[in-house]
Motif scaffolding. Structure first.
Motif, mmCIF file in Angstrom:
data_model
loop_
_atom_site.group_PDB
_atom_site.id
_atom_site.type_symbol
_atom_site.label_atom_id
_atom_site.label_comp_id
_atom_site.label_asym_id
_atom_site.label_seq_id
_atom_site.Cartn_x
_atom_site.Cartn_y
_atom_site.Cartn_z
ATOM 1 N N THR A 45 0.822 -1.217 0.000
ATOM 2 C CA THR A 45 0.000 0.000 0.000
ATOM 3 C C THR A 45 0.855 1.264 0.000
ATOM 4 O O THR A 45 0.462 2.269 -0.585
ATOM 5 C CB THR A 45 -0.960 0.017 1.206
ATOM 6 N N GLU A 46 2.017 1.215 0.633
ATOM 7 C CA GLU A 46 2.917 2.371 0.601
ATOM 8 C C GLU A 46 3.432 2.615 -0.815
ATOM 9 O O GLU A 46 3.515 3.767 -1.262
ATOM 10 C CB GLU A 46 4.101 2.157 1.544
ATOM 11 N N LEU A 47 3.758 1.536 -1.508
ATOM 12 C CA LEU A 47 4.197 1.673 -2.907
ATOM 13 C C LEU A 47 3.072 2.245 -3.765
ATOM 14 O O LEU A 47 3.292 3.116 -4.604
ATOM 15 C CB LEU A 47 4.651 0.324 -3.457
ATOM 16 N N GLU A 48 1.885 1.750 -3.541
ATOM 17 C CA GLU A 48 0.716 2.212 -4.297
ATOM 18 C C GLU A 48 0.502 3.715 -4.093
ATOM 19 O O GLU A 48 0.174 4.443 -5.038
ATOM 20 C CB GLU A 48 -0.505 1.425 -3.835
ATOM 21 N N GLN A 49 0.714 4.189 -2.883
ATOM 22 C CA GLN A 49 0.544 5.612 -2.576
ATOM 23 C C GLN A 49 1.674 6.466 -3.142
ATOM 24 O O GLN A 49 1.470 7.609 -3.529
ATOM 25 C CB GLN A 49 0.460 5.817 -1.066
ATOM 26 N N ARG A 50 2.876 5.921 -3.207
ATOM 27 C CA ARG A 50 4.049 6.679 -3.653
ATOM 28 C C ARG A 50 4.178 6.760 -5.172
ATOM 29 O O ARG A 50 4.911 7.594 -5.681
ATOM 30 C CB ARG A 50 5.329 6.080 -3.071
ATOM 31 N N ILE A 51 3.512 5.855 -5.892
ATOM 32 C CA ILE A 51 3.611 5.849 -7.357
ATOM 33 C C ILE A 51 2.251 6.258 -7.918
ATOM 34 O O ILE A 51 1.339 5.435 -8.038
ATOM 35 C CB ILE A 51 4.026 4.465 -7.891
ATOM 36 N N PRO A 52 2.096 7.527 -8.259
ATOM 37 C CA PRO A 52 0.797 8.009 -8.727
ATOM 38 C C PRO A 52 0.404 7.385 -10.066
ATOM 39 O O PRO A 52 1.230 7.231 -10.965
ATOM 40 C CB PRO A 52 0.986 9.526 -8.860
ATOM 41 N N GLY A 53 -0.854 6.989 -10.152
ATOM 42 C CA GLY A 53 -1.392 6.489 -11.415
ATOM 43 C C GLY A 53 -1.262 4.993 -11.619
ATOM 44 O O GLY A 53 -1.857 4.444 -12.550
ATOM 45 N N ILE A 54 -0.538 4.294 -10.779
ATOM 46 C CA ILE A 54 -0.385 2.858 -10.971
ATOM 47 C C ILE A 54 -1.585 2.135 -10.351
ATOM 48 O O ILE A 54 -2.024 2.467 -9.254
ATOM 49 C CB ILE A 54 0.949 2.332 -10.388
ATOM 50 N N SER A 55 -2.120 1.187 -11.085
ATOM 51 C CA SER A 55 -3.242 0.409 -10.566
ATOM 52 C C SER A 55 -2.703 -0.723 -9.689
ATOM 53 O O SER A 55 -1.530 -1.086 -9.773
ATOM 54 C CB SER A 55 -4.066 -0.176 -11.716
ATOM 55 N N ARG A 56 -3.570 -1.280 -8.873
ATOM 56 C CA ARG A 56 -3.172 -2.391 -8.009
ATOM 57 C C ARG A 56 -2.678 -3.562 -8.855
ATOM 58 O O ARG A 56 -1.705 -4.228 -8.520
ATOM 59 C CB ARG A 56 -4.333 -2.835 -7.126
ATOM 60 N N ARG A 57 -3.382 -3.811 -9.960
ATOM 61 C CA ARG A 57 -3.018 -4.927 -10.837
ATOM 62 C C ARG A 57 -1.631 -4.731 -11.445
ATOM 63 O O ARG A 57 -0.807 -5.636 -11.478
ATOM 64 C CB ARG A 57 -4.063 -5.085 -11.936
ATOM 65 N N MET A 58 -1.361 -3.513 -11.951
ATOM 66 C CA MET A 58 -0.048 -3.245 -12.563
ATOM 67 C C MET A 58 1.061 -3.282 -11.522
ATOM 68 O O MET A 58 2.163 -3.755 -11.799
ATOM 69 C CB MET A 58 -0.041 -1.904 -13.297
#
Length: 165
Positions: free
Chosen positions: A86-99
């Motif tokens: 979840t931290e990675l997801e928040q730090r990389i804008p625009g990336i979907s969970r799947r990607m």
């Protein structure tokens, strides 16, 4: 050794300049690849396309993975230390969970990222760069700096090209 886009392009051109030679017998082609006459820089990087005897397939495959839209961003983010999903997801804008999931799996498969699961409730998983990926960082930074310096020239070239066609 840093491999620039120009060097990769030279390897691709070198590969396209190769020809098959050798006898054919009983319908089975027994050919080997011969390099044409060396020409300047093209011959200098010709060895890259035959590193494993696969005419550069391994190198192209790896460059495709590293040059992926999300891979370098993920590697750069993980350079700051280990992070949870979840931290990675928040730090990389625009990336979907799947990607994010697919990119992490692919990088883990290639030995660039390690996934550590902690036996806690709730389960905690962290991702971090391997030493191999750490060795990629200076080269990725150099490529990003080159791109940043040359954006105006490239955009002007694109505009000129688009106006011609």
């Amino acid at each position: 050794m840093t491999i620039s886009y120009l060097q990769v392009r030279v390897v691709m051109v070198t590969m396209s300049n190769q020809r098959k030679c050798g006898p054919e017998s009983s319908g089975v082609q027994k050919a080997h690849v011969c390099n044409r006459a060396p020409r300047g820089a093209m011959f200098r990087y010709a060895r890259l396309c035959s590193v494993r005897g696969d005419q550069g397939k391994a190198i192209r495959s790896l460059l495709d993975r590293i040059a992926d839209k999300w891979a370098l961003l993920l590697i750069a983010t993980l350079h700051d230390g280990p992070f949870r999903f979840t931290e990675l997801e928040q730090r990389i804008p625009g990336i979907s969970r799947r990607m994010l999931t697919l990119t992490l799996r692919n990088l883990e498969r290639d030995g660039l990222v390690t996934r550590t699961t902690f036996a806690e409730v709730p389960p905690r998983v962290e991702y971090e760069l391997t030493d191999l990926a750490q060795s990629l960082i200076p080269h990725a930074v150099a490529l990003a700096e080159w791109a940043g310096e040359h954006v105006p020239v490239i955009e002007a070239s694109r505009t000129a090209y688009d106006e011609r066609f």
